[in-house]
Motif scaffolding. Structure first.
Motif, PDB file in Angstrom:
ATOM      1  N   ASP A  26      -8.115 -19.214  80.635  1.00 18.03           N
ATOM      2  CA  ASP A  26      -8.386 -17.842  80.213  1.00 18.03           C
ATOM      3  C   ASP A  26      -9.600 -17.888  79.281  1.00 18.03           C
ATOM      4  O   ASP A  26     -10.325 -18.872  79.257  1.00 18.03           O
ATOM      5  CB  ASP A  26      -7.154 -17.190  79.545  1.00 18.03           C
ATOM      6  CG  ASP A  26      -6.689 -17.911  78.291  1.00 18.03           C
ATOM      7  OD1 ASP A  26      -7.502 -18.613  77.652  1.00 18.03           O
ATOM      8  OD2 ASP A  26      -5.502 -17.774  77.940  1.00 18.03           O
ATOM      9  N   ARG A  27      -9.795 -16.853  78.514  1.00 20.24           N
ATOM     10  CA  ARG A  27     -10.977 -16.754  77.666  1.00 20.24           C
ATOM     11  C   ARG A  27     -11.039 -17.818  76.573  1.00 20.24           C
ATOM     12  O   ARG A  27     -12.111 -18.190  76.118  1.00 20.24           O
ATOM     13  CB  ARG A  27     -10.981 -15.357  77.047  1.00 20.24           C
ATOM     14  CG  ARG A  27     -12.278 -14.950  76.457  1.00 20.24           C
ATOM     15  CD  ARG A  27     -12.225 -13.490  76.109  1.00 20.24           C
ATOM     16  NE  ARG A  27     -13.060 -13.260  74.952  1.00 20.24           N
ATOM     17  CZ  ARG A  27     -13.071 -12.174  74.250  1.00 20.24           C
ATOM     18  NH1 ARG A  27     -12.284 -11.184  74.564  1.00 20.24           N
ATOM     19  NH2 ARG A  27     -13.871 -12.042  73.239  1.00 20.24           N
ATOM     20  N   PHE A  28      -9.884 -18.318  76.161  1.00 17.07           N
ATOM     21  CA  PHE A  28      -9.839 -19.237  75.022  1.00 17.07           C
ATOM     22  C   PHE A  28      -9.332 -20.633  75.360  1.00 17.07           C
ATOM     23  O   PHE A  28      -9.251 -21.472  74.485  1.00 17.07           O
ATOM     24  CB  PHE A  28      -8.961 -18.652  73.912  1.00 17.07           C
ATOM     25  CG  PHE A  28      -9.461 -17.346  73.392  1.00 17.07           C
ATOM     26  CD1 PHE A  28     -10.584 -17.290  72.582  1.00 17.07           C
ATOM     27  CD2 PHE A  28      -8.828 -16.166  73.724  1.00 17.07           C
ATOM     28  CE1 PHE A  28     -11.062 -16.088  72.101  1.00 17.07           C
ATOM     29  CE2 PHE A  28      -9.292 -14.953  73.253  1.00 17.07           C
ATOM     30  CZ  PHE A  28     -10.417 -14.914  72.439  1.00 17.07           C
ATOM     31  N   LEU A  70      -6.557 -30.570  77.205  1.00 21.04           N
ATOM     32  CA  LEU A  70      -6.319 -29.129  77.243  1.00 21.04           C
ATOM     33  C   LEU A  70      -6.968 -28.591  75.967  1.00 21.04           C
ATOM     34  O   LEU A  70      -6.547 -28.942  74.855  1.00 21.04           O
ATOM     35  CB  LEU A  70      -4.827 -28.834  77.278  1.00 21.04           C
ATOM     36  CG  LEU A  70      -4.413 -27.389  77.487  1.00 21.04           C
ATOM     37  CD1 LEU A  70      -5.026 -26.842  78.780  1.00 21.04           C
ATOM     38  CD2 LEU A  70      -2.913 -27.257  77.516  1.00 21.04           C
ATOM     39  N   VAL A  71      -8.002 -27.781  76.103  1.00 25.08           N
ATOM     40  CA  VAL A  71      -8.818 -27.359  74.982  1.00 25.08           C
ATOM     41  C   VAL A  71      -8.573 -25.884  74.674  1.00 25.08           C
ATOM     42  O   VAL A  71      -8.578 -25.046  75.578  1.00 25.08           O
ATOM     43  CB  VAL A  71     -10.328 -27.582  75.295  1.00 25.08           C
ATOM     44  CG1 VAL A  71     -11.194 -27.131  74.143  1.00 25.08           C
ATOM     45  CG2 VAL A  71     -10.577 -29.035  75.621  1.00 25.08           C
TER      46      VAL A  71
END
Length: 189
Positions: A138-140, A183-184
């Protein structure tokens, strides 16, 4: 001039019948002979360079170059740090394909590190390849996968210190391969 009351300056348009004044979209028939397929052409995003001359190293320099196509689908980055010889220089070359939702990249690198161990000088030259993929969740948040393989060439100069000279050395090399999974979460506001 500057409009103090913006609502009074706006045109009264509240419907879809008829054309809106000024900046409305107008559907125009395109001439198929005039439409051409997109061709990837690279342009420079940035170029940074510097050079110096010193007595022990002679010429040294640094160059960083970034190029991409107009749509940003392809990015190439080159960074070098030249220290008198190609073998002793740092070189990083990366390519990223960004046209689809997952991003794919690969690279080549060479760099050198110097260490002291007791009276010995250790020189490690890294030579390797990398492959990477990033998938935005997603965006983040995004998932990252990387594969790295490189060879370390070690040269050990015996009793190099404190004279800064030695004729006695030993060479060896080591191979490394490892995956990288992450996973960032980016939550900068």
């Amino acid at each position: 001039g500057v409009a103090k009351d913006l609502l009074s300056e706006m045109s009264d348009y509240a419907g879809t019948e008829g054309a809106a004044p000024g900046d409305a979209y107008v559907n125009v028939e395109l001439d198929p002979k005039a439409v051409k397929n997109y061709r990837t052409r690279f342009t420079f995003d940035y170029v940074v360079a510097s050079a110096t001359y010193t007595t022990p190293l002679f010429f040294a320099g640094m160059v960083q170059v970034g190029v991409s196509d107009i749509l940003g689908n392809n990015q190439i980055q080159l960074a070098t740090n030249f220290d008198g010889s190609l073998e002793g220089s740092d070189i990083f070359l990366n390519y990223w394909y960004l046209a689809k939702r997952p991003d794919f990249g690969g690279g080549f690198f060479q760099y050198t590190n110097f260490f002291s161990e007791g009276r010995d000088l250790l020189i490690w030259r890294y030579l390797g390849l990398s492959a990477a993929a990033q998938y935005p969740i997603d965006r983040f948040a995004r998932a990252e996968l990387g594969l790295y393989g490189y060879k370390v060439y070690e040269t050990r100069w015996f009793d190099f210190f404190p004279r800064y000279y030695s004729e006695d050395y030993q060479k060896s090399n080591y191979n490394f391969f490892y995956p990288d999974l992450a996973l960032v979460f980016d939550n900068v506001q």
